[in-house]
Design a protein around this motif. Structure first.
Motif, PDB file in Angstrom:
ATOM      1  N   SER A 130      -8.067   9.559   6.245  1.00 39.12           N
ATOM      2  CA  SER A 130      -7.250  10.067   7.350  1.00 39.12           C
ATOM      3  C   SER A 130      -6.443  11.289   6.930  1.00 39.12           C
ATOM      4  O   SER A 130      -6.240  12.217   7.726  1.00 39.12           O
ATOM      5  N   TYR A 131      -6.019  11.326   5.695  1.00 43.39           N
ATOM      6  CA  TYR A 131      -5.217  12.453   5.209  1.00 43.39           C
ATOM      7  C   TYR A 131      -6.080  13.708   5.010  1.00 43.39           C
ATOM      8  O   TYR A 131      -5.631  14.824   5.306  1.00 43.39           O
ATOM      9  N   HIS A 132      -7.313  13.520   4.519  1.00 44.08           N
ATOM     10  CA  HIS A 132      -8.149  14.677   4.178  1.00 44.08           C
ATOM     11  C   HIS A 132      -9.104  15.088   5.291  1.00 44.08           C
ATOM     12  O   HIS A 132      -9.619  16.203   5.249  1.00 44.08           O
ATOM     13  N   ARG A 133      -9.387  14.216   6.276  1.00 43.38           N
ATOM     14  CA  ARG A 133     -10.425  14.506   7.262  1.00 43.38           C
ATOM     15  C   ARG A 133      -9.886  14.664   8.688  1.00 43.38           C
ATOM     16  O   ARG A 133     -10.582  14.390   9.649  1.00 43.38           O
ATOM     17  N   GLY A 134      -8.664  15.104   8.822  1.00 41.36           N
ATOM     18  CA  GLY A 134      -8.157  15.447  10.134  1.00 41.36           C
ATOM     19  C   GLY A 134      -7.506  14.318  10.897  1.00 41.36           C
ATOM     20  O   GLY A 134      -7.171  14.494  12.074  1.00 41.36           O
ATOM     21  N   GLY A 135      -7.263  13.192  10.277  1.00 43.56           N
ATOM     22  CA  GLY A 135      -6.564  12.111  10.937  1.00 43.56           C
ATOM     23  C   GLY A 135      -5.059  12.225  10.757  1.00 43.56           C
ATOM     24  O   GLY A 135      -4.540  13.258  10.296  1.00 43.56           O
ATOM     25  N   PRO A 136      -4.311  11.210  11.130  1.00 41.55           N
ATOM     26  CA  PRO A 136      -2.856  11.236  10.900  1.00 41.55           C
ATOM     27  C   PRO A 136      -2.545  11.366   9.412  1.00 41.55           C
ATOM     28  O   PRO A 136      -3.138  10.694   8.574  1.00 41.55           O
ATOM     29  N   ASP A 137      -1.615  12.244   9.074  1.00 42.47           N
ATOM     30  CA  ASP A 137      -1.258  12.449   7.681  1.00 42.47           C
ATOM     31  C   ASP A 137      -0.019  11.626   7.336  1.00 42.47           C
ATOM     32  O   ASP A 137       0.411  10.762   8.106  1.00 42.47           O
ATOM     33  N   PHE A 138       0.559  11.933   6.171  1.00 38.34           N
ATOM     34  CA  PHE A 138       1.691  11.141   5.696  1.00 38.34           C
ATOM     35  C   PHE A 138       2.960  11.374   6.508  1.00 38.34           C
ATOM     36  O   PHE A 138       3.926  10.603   6.387  1.00 38.34           O
ATOM     37  N   ASP A 139       3.014  12.436   7.292  1.00 41.18           N
ATOM     38  CA  ASP A 139       4.180  12.681   8.136  1.00 41.18           C
ATOM     39  C   ASP A 139       4.165  11.853   9.408  1.00 41.18           C
ATOM     40  O   ASP A 139       5.179  11.800  10.108  1.00 41.18           O
ATOM     41  N   HIS A 140       3.049  11.248   9.741  1.00 39.74           N
ATOM     42  CA  HIS A 140       2.918  10.438  10.957  1.00 39.74           C
ATOM     43  C   HIS A 140       2.542   9.009  10.524  1.00 39.74           C
ATOM     44  O   HIS A 140       1.371   8.615  10.551  1.00 39.74           O
ATOM     45  N   LEU A 141       3.562   8.276  10.090  1.00 39.01           N
ATOM     46  CA  LEU A 141       3.317   6.942   9.552  1.00 39.01           C
ATOM     47  C   LEU A 141       2.841   5.961  10.612  1.00 39.01           C
ATOM     48  O   LEU A 141       2.098   5.024  10.298  1.00 39.01           O
ATOM     49  N   LEU A 142       3.258   6.164  11.857  1.00 39.43           N
ATOM     50  CA  LEU A 142       2.826   5.230  12.902  1.00 39.43           C
ATOM     51  C   LEU A 142       1.316   5.291  13.100  1.00 39.43           C
ATOM     52  O   LEU A 142       0.635   4.261  13.112  1.00 39.43           O
ATOM     53  N   GLY A 143       0.777   6.525  13.238  1.00 40.04           N
ATOM     54  CA  GLY A 143      -0.662   6.659  13.409  1.00 40.04           C
ATOM     55  C   GLY A 143      -1.437   6.336  12.150  1.00 40.04           C
ATOM     56  O   GLY A 143      -2.512   5.712  12.202  1.00 40.04           O
ATOM     57  N   LEU A 144      -0.905   6.756  10.988  1.00 44.60           N
ATOM     58  CA  LEU A 144      -1.593   6.455   9.734  1.00 44.60           C
ATOM     59  C   LEU A 144      -1.624   4.957   9.456  1.00 44.60           C
ATOM     60  O   LEU A 144      -2.628   4.426   8.963  1.00 44.60           O
ATOM     61  N   GLY A 145      -0.530   4.259   9.790  1.00 38.78           N
ATOM     62  CA  GLY A 145      -0.528   2.810   9.634  1.00 38.78           C
ATOM     63  C   GLY A 145      -1.522   2.132  10.562  1.00 38.78           C
ATOM     64  O   GLY A 145      -2.167   1.135  10.186  1.00 38.78           O
ATOM     65  N   ALA A 146      -1.697   2.672  11.770  1.00 43.92           N
ATOM     66  CA  ALA A 146      -2.674   2.103  12.704  1.00 43.92           C
ATOM     67  C   ALA A 146      -4.096   2.302  12.201  1.00 43.92           C
ATOM     68  O   ALA A 146      -4.937   1.393  12.289  1.00 43.92           O
ATOM     69  N   VAL A 147      -4.394   3.486  11.653  1.00 40.19           N
ATOM     70  CA  VAL A 147      -5.729   3.723  11.113  1.00 40.19           C
ATOM     71  C   VAL A 147      -6.006   2.816   9.916  1.00 40.19           C
ATOM     72  O   VAL A 147      -7.100   2.258   9.767  1.00 40.19           O
ATOM     73  N   THR A 148      -5.004   2.649   9.046  1.00 42.71           N
ATOM     74  CA  THR A 148      -5.177   1.756   7.888  1.00 42.71           C
ATOM     75  C   THR A 148      -5.340   0.306   8.331  1.00 42.71           C
ATOM     76  O   THR A 148      -6.121  -0.453   7.740  1.00 42.71           O
ATOM     77  N   THR A 149      -4.629  -0.089   9.375  1.00 50.48           N
ATOM     78  CA  THR A 149      -4.793  -1.445   9.903  1.00 50.48           C
ATOM     79  C   THR A 149      -6.208  -1.662  10.418  1.00 50.48           C
ATOM     80  O   THR A 149      -6.761  -2.771  10.307  1.00 50.48           O
ATOM     81  N   PHE A 150      -6.826  -0.624  10.962  1.00 53.69           N
ATOM     82  CA  PHE A 150      -8.215  -0.723  11.424  1.00 53.69           C
ATOM     83  C   PHE A 150      -9.149  -1.070  10.267  1.00 53.69           C
ATOM     84  O   PHE A 150     -10.046  -1.918  10.401  1.00 53.69           O
ATOM     85  N   GLY A 151      -8.947  -0.452   9.117  1.00 53.00           N
ATOM     86  CA  GLY A 151      -9.756  -0.796   7.946  1.00 53.00           C
ATOM     87  C   GLY A 151      -9.527  -2.217   7.480  1.00 53.00           C
ATOM     88  O   GLY A 151     -10.472  -2.920   7.078  1.00 53.00           O
ATOM     89  N   VAL A 152      -8.268  -2.681   7.511  1.00 53.09           N
ATOM     90  CA  VAL A 152      -7.973  -4.060   7.115  1.00 53.09           C
ATOM     91  C   VAL A 152      -8.632  -5.058   8.059  1.00 53.09           C
ATOM     92  O   VAL A 152      -9.205  -6.070   7.633  1.00 53.09           O
ATOM     93  N   VAL A 153      -8.584  -4.777   9.350  1.00 50.74           N
ATOM     94  CA  VAL A 153      -9.201  -5.671  10.338  1.00 50.74           C
ATOM     95  C   VAL A 153     -10.712  -5.734  10.137  1.00 50.74           C
ATOM     96  O   VAL A 153     -11.330  -6.808  10.230  1.00 50.74           O
ATOM     97  N   LEU A 154     -11.343  -4.602   9.831  1.00 49.76           N
ATOM     98  CA  LEU A 154     -12.785  -4.616   9.573  1.00 49.76           C
ATOM     99  C   LEU A 154     -13.125  -5.453   8.351  1.00 49.76           C
ATOM    100  O   LEU A 154     -14.143  -6.167   8.340  1.00 49.76           O
ATOM    101  N   CYS A 155     -12.307  -5.409   7.319  1.00 52.64           N
ATOM    102  CA  CYS A 155     -12.546  -6.257   6.144  1.00 52.64           C
ATOM    103  C   CYS A 155     -12.443  -7.740   6.496  1.00 52.64           C
ATOM    104  O   CYS A 155     -13.252  -8.553   6.045  1.00 52.64           O
TER     105      CYS A 155
END
Length: 381
Positions: free
Chosen positions: A100-125
């Motif tokens: 998400s940080y390197h490919r155009g997703g939410p970066d470290f300044d947008h923790l709400l969106g970055l946390g949602a994207v990371t939660t998506f990976g956790v849910v898939l696992c």
């Protein structure tokens, strides 16, 4: 059941989002170690002691999540499988944040969106673990279908966008789930020289679960010469409906014989001070004679057993309780709809054999009758 699980999962989403922020902290440390972003380096330099603590908390969170979604909470889960699942979850979550940080997703300044994207990976696992818990074949089919769908999704997604990041994460998780499910297939494990079914941990007493081939169990094994028995470890080779085919082990040194091989005790009996010998002659055993699970069979021993297992040994004569059942199993099959000669037809009396006595004709038989004189001797008594 499904609705209850879905409701509980939705309620846990805020908790998963909060825990995903710890994985974001690990991604920040990775960027800091690579020295590619001056802003991240200044952020880490302001509080250098905070980030390692967050990384340790992320590892503990991954272990707790893997433990909470283990297959069966009533049984002991092997520590190595727990460690593998926790490591896979940790790597998938950190990789999601980096993508998400390197490919155009939410970066470290947008923790709400970055946390949602990371939660998506956790849910898939977690969903991948659910597929693996259903068995290797359903997991291979489901994960393969998910891999194809996520690959198509990634191909149709715009570059450097949040949708592309989510599709890439789906491809990675589906690929890992497919590989893990394929490794658990019996044919794949046999080709690799491993027992066909993966062992699931110790401390389980029957009838907690049925034994599987390639496991060492302590069992009450009867002697073939007498009616006594002994508690000894056996290797399960085949599981049938009403009996098991096992190989017994002994502490005596029979390595000079061709039907015995060395059996290391490190993987299933760490308390033993020396190795045992494994008898390669198959024996039948009732499932209720199993006492407790010992551990997995050593890989080298299982390879030898596959190629050198000898024919079955005759069951002991003293097992009177199962003698009739074994006799029935050894009977040759009869023709369909025709009872055997030893078994009469149900509801009809058994047919009598024809008599071999000659019919009475009224003529003297030549033998004197009791109380009458013999005419051939002049009537003298």
């Amino acid at each position: 059941m499904i609705l209850r699980s879905a409701k509980r999962f939705v309620l846990l989403l805020p908790v998963l989002w909060l825990t995903s922020l710890t994985y974001v902290a690990c991604a920040v440390l990775v960027v800091h170690l690579r020295h590619t972003d001056p802003e991240v380096e200044r952020e880490v330099a302001q509080s250098p002691d905070q980030w390692p603590a967050l990384a340790a908390l992320a590892v503990a969170t991954a272990v707790a999540t893997a433990w909470g979604y283990r297959p069966d909470r009533r049984r002991r889960f092997p520590w190595h499988r727990l460690a593998v699942r926790a490591l896979a979850l940790f790597a998938a979550a950190v990789l999601t944040a980096l993508l998400s940080y390197h490919r155009g997703g939410p970066d470290f300044d947008h923790l709400l969106g970055l946390g949602a994207v990371t939660t998506f990976g956790v849910v898939l696992c977690i969903l991948g673990w659910g597929l693996l818990n259903r068995g290797p074949v359903p997991a291979v089919v489901g994960a393969g279908a998910a891999l194809v769908a996520s690959a198509v999704w990634l191909a149709r997604s715009p570059e450097r966008s949040t949708v592309a990041v989510l599709a890439a994460v789906a491809v990675v998780v589906a690929l890992g789930t497919t590989a893990a499910a394929a490794w658990r297939l019996p044919r794949v494990r046999l080709a690799a020289g491993l027992p066909p079914v993966e062992w699931t941990g110790g401390g389980i007493h029957p009838p907690g679960r049925r034994p599987v081939p390639g496991e060492m169990w302590w069992a009450d094994v009867p002697f073939a010469e007498s009616g006594e028995s002994k508690d000894r470890p056996v290797l399960v080779v085949r599981v049938l409906d009403d009996r098991l085919e096992v190989l017994k082990s002994t502490s005596q040194d029979w390595l000079s014989r061709s039907d015995h091989i060395r059996l290391p005790t490190r993987t299933w009996n760490p308390e033993a001070d020396h190795d045992s010998c494994l008898d390669l002659r198959l024996r039948t055993l009732e499932p209720d004679r199993l006492r407790r699970y010992a551990g997995p069979c050593p890989t080298g021993v299982w390879r030898v057993v596959r190629g050198r297992t000898l024919p079955l040994v005759k069951p002991p004569r003293t097992l009177r309780g199962t003698a009739d059942r074994r006799a029935d199993l050894r009977k040759p099959p009869t023709a369909a709809g025709k009872p055997s000669a030893a078994e009469p037809t149900a509801g009809k009396p058994p047919a009598r054999k024809p008599s071999t006595r000659k019919p009475h004709t009224g003529k003297p038989s030549g033998k004197p009758q009791a109380g009458k004189p013999d005419p051939g001797r002049g009537g003298a008594a």
